[in-house]
Design a protein around this motif. Structure first.
Motif, mmCIF file in Angstrom:
data_model
loop_
_atom_site.group_PDB
_atom_site.id
_atom_site.type_symbol
_atom_site.label_atom_id
_atom_site.label_comp_id
_atom_site.label_asym_id
_atom_site.label_seq_id
_atom_site.Cartn_x
_atom_site.Cartn_y
_atom_site.Cartn_z
ATOM 1 N N LYS A 51 0.845 -1.315 0.059
ATOM 2 C CA LYS A 51 -0.102 -0.162 0.068
ATOM 3 C C LYS A 51 0.896 1.210 0.047
ATOM 4 O O LYS A 51 1.849 1.298 0.617
ATOM 5 C CB LYS A 51 -0.920 0.007 1.252
ATOM 6 C CG LYS A 51 -1.954 -1.207 1.255
ATOM 7 C CD LYS A 51 -2.656 -1.129 2.570
ATOM 8 C CE LYS A 51 -3.587 -2.344 2.683
ATOM 9 N NZ LYS A 51 -4.433 -2.425 3.817
ATOM 10 N N TYR A 124 -9.131 12.587 -4.491
ATOM 11 C CA TYR A 124 -10.409 12.250 -3.462
ATOM 12 C C TYR A 124 -11.060 13.425 -3.726
ATOM 13 O O TYR A 124 -10.573 14.409 -2.904
ATOM 14 C CB TYR A 124 -9.866 11.892 -2.083
ATOM 15 C CG TYR A 124 -11.236 11.426 -1.414
ATOM 16 C CD1 TYR A 124 -11.582 10.127 -1.170
ATOM 17 C CD2 TYR A 124 -12.120 12.326 -0.631
ATOM 18 C CE1 TYR A 124 -12.543 9.519 -0.445
ATOM 19 C CE2 TYR A 124 -12.988 11.969 0.093
ATOM 20 C CZ TYR A 124 -13.236 10.448 0.306
ATOM 21 O OH TYR A 124 -14.473 10.269 1.041
ATOM 22 N N GLU A 127 -16.964 10.704 -1.372
ATOM 23 C CA GLU A 127 -16.803 9.397 -1.260
ATOM 24 C C GLU A 127 -17.548 8.528 -2.514
ATOM 25 O O GLU A 127 -17.187 7.560 -2.918
ATOM 26 C CB GLU A 127 -18.025 8.867 -0.075
ATOM 27 C CG GLU A 127 -17.922 7.459 0.389
ATOM 28 C CD GLU A 127 -16.604 6.979 0.746
ATOM 29 O OE1 GLU A 127 -16.492 5.892 0.481
ATOM 30 O OE2 GLU A 127 -15.828 7.670 1.241
ATOM 31 N N LYS A 130 -13.849 9.559 -6.151
ATOM 32 C CA LYS A 130 -12.597 9.329 -5.782
ATOM 33 C C LYS A 130 -12.017 7.961 -6.780
ATOM 34 O O LYS A 130 -12.648 7.418 -7.147
ATOM 35 C CB LYS A 130 -12.511 8.865 -4.255
ATOM 36 C CG LYS A 130 -13.176 7.732 -4.068
ATOM 37 C CD LYS A 130 -13.550 7.190 -2.630
ATOM 38 C CE LYS A 130 -14.341 5.941 -2.337
ATOM 39 N NZ LYS A 130 -14.328 5.312 -1.199
ATOM 40 N N GLU A 133 -8.630 5.429 -1.167
ATOM 41 C CA GLU A 133 -9.180 5.723 -0.129
ATOM 42 C C GLU A 133 -8.903 6.668 0.910
ATOM 43 O O GLU A 133 -7.475 6.853 1.047
ATOM 44 C CB GLU A 133 -9.099 4.207 0.709
ATOM 45 C CG GLU A 133 -9.767 3.167 -0.116
ATOM 46 C CD GLU A 133 -11.191 3.255 -0.252
ATOM 47 O OE1 GLU A 133 -12.217 3.900 0.432
ATOM 48 O OE2 GLU A 133 -11.617 2.843 -1.346
ATOM 49 N N PHE A 144 -4.421 9.657 2.303
ATOM 50 C CA PHE A 144 -5.009 8.368 1.547
ATOM 51 C C PHE A 144 -4.300 7.492 1.504
ATOM 52 O O PHE A 144 -2.974 7.218 1.917
ATOM 53 C CB PHE A 144 -5.253 9.309 0.354
ATOM 54 C CG PHE A 144 -5.871 10.454 0.340
ATOM 55 C CD1 PHE A 144 -7.376 10.660 0.434
ATOM 56 C CD2 PHE A 144 -5.369 11.783 0.174
ATOM 57 C CE1 PHE A 144 -8.222 11.830 0.748
ATOM 58 C CE2 PHE A 144 -6.105 12.907 0.271
ATOM 59 C CZ PHE A 144 -7.144 13.005 0.284
ATOM 60 N N TRP A 146 -3.588 4.103 -1.351
ATOM 61 C CA TRP A 146 -3.735 3.140 -2.648
ATOM 62 C C TRP A 146 -3.093 1.932 -2.409
ATOM 63 O O TRP A 146 -1.981 1.546 -2.123
ATOM 64 C CB TRP A 146 -2.951 4.175 -3.832
ATOM 65 C CG TRP A 146 -3.107 3.245 -5.286
ATOM 66 C CD1 TRP A 146 -4.253 2.756 -5.684
ATOM 67 C CD2 TRP A 146 -2.127 3.727 -6.194
ATOM 68 N NE1 TRP A 146 -3.841 2.344 -6.998
ATOM 69 C CE2 TRP A 146 -2.781 3.086 -7.471
ATOM 70 C CE3 TRP A 146 -0.860 4.318 -6.296
ATOM 71 C CZ2 TRP A 146 -2.239 2.948 -8.665
ATOM 72 C CZ3 TRP A 146 -0.313 4.067 -7.555
ATOM 73 C CH2 TRP A 146 -0.802 3.567 -8.658
#
Length: 195
Positions: A51, A124, A127, A130, A133, A144, A146
């Motif tokens: 991530k 983003y 909700e 985007k 997250e 954030f 990915w």
């Protein structure tokens, strides 16, 4: 006296609007986090999913604030364009607006594209609008994430475990103040060695 107040006001406004930005990237893999907080860094990862976490301002379409993180991944480090602070973003071929990699039908990137001529744009806005997250937010800045599970190279998509390259260069650009110039602390070049 009026000139004095004007100069003081100008200096204070410049100080307050100066870029205060923590452009730290965090790479997470198997419960281990690696921080990238300098312009050039090298890390080692396993050929497993990982991530990427980062800070950025929120994207805002109506205000034309296109804030987000641009990411290019290359396996051709010696052939890359030289990038440095003070360079106009539109002079870097793989960061031009027309070189943005399109997302999948669901609006997200299922794989990282490896090439020297395009970039992923991670943003983003809400909700429903985007492609990364949201982990947390403070005022106009969000943190954030990915998740990277797959790569796309030479017109084939495959899991990270099957990557043949042992070295990739990740170039991250966050034009935090949206001036279309690479300013101090907006660029991160990360060389990843896979074991």
């Amino acid at each position: 006296m009026n000139i004095f107040f004007t100069i003081v006001t100008f200096c204070i406004s410049n100080f307050l609007s100066a870029q205060h930005f923590n452009n730290e990237l965090i790479i997470l893999q198997n419960g281990v986090s690696k921080s990238v907080s300098t312009e050039n860094d090298v890390i080692t990862l396993k050929k497993q999913p990982f991530k990427i976490q980062f800070y950025s301002k929120f994207h805002h379409t109506k205000k034309e604030n296109f804030n987000g993180l641009k990411v290019t991944v290359s396996n051709n480090q010696p052939g890359l364009v030289v990038i440095e602070e003070g360079t106009a973003v539109n002079l870097i071929p793989f960061f031009e607006e027309v070189s943005m990699t399109p997302t999948d039908d669901d609006g997200f990137y299922s794989a990282i594209m490896i090439n020297d001529y395009s970039h992923h744009y991670l943003f983003y806005e809400s909700e429903t609008h985007k492609n990364v997250e949201l982990i947390s937010k403070k005022n106009e800045v969000g943190f954030f994430e990915w998740e990277v599970n797959r790569f796309y190279f030479e017109e084939k998509e495959f899991p990270i475990q099957q990557i043949k390259q042992n070295k990739l260069t990740f170039i991250f650009l966050n034009d935090y103040n949206s001036n279309k110039i690479i300013d101090i602390d907006e660029l991160r070049i990360l060389r990843v060695n896979f074991e």
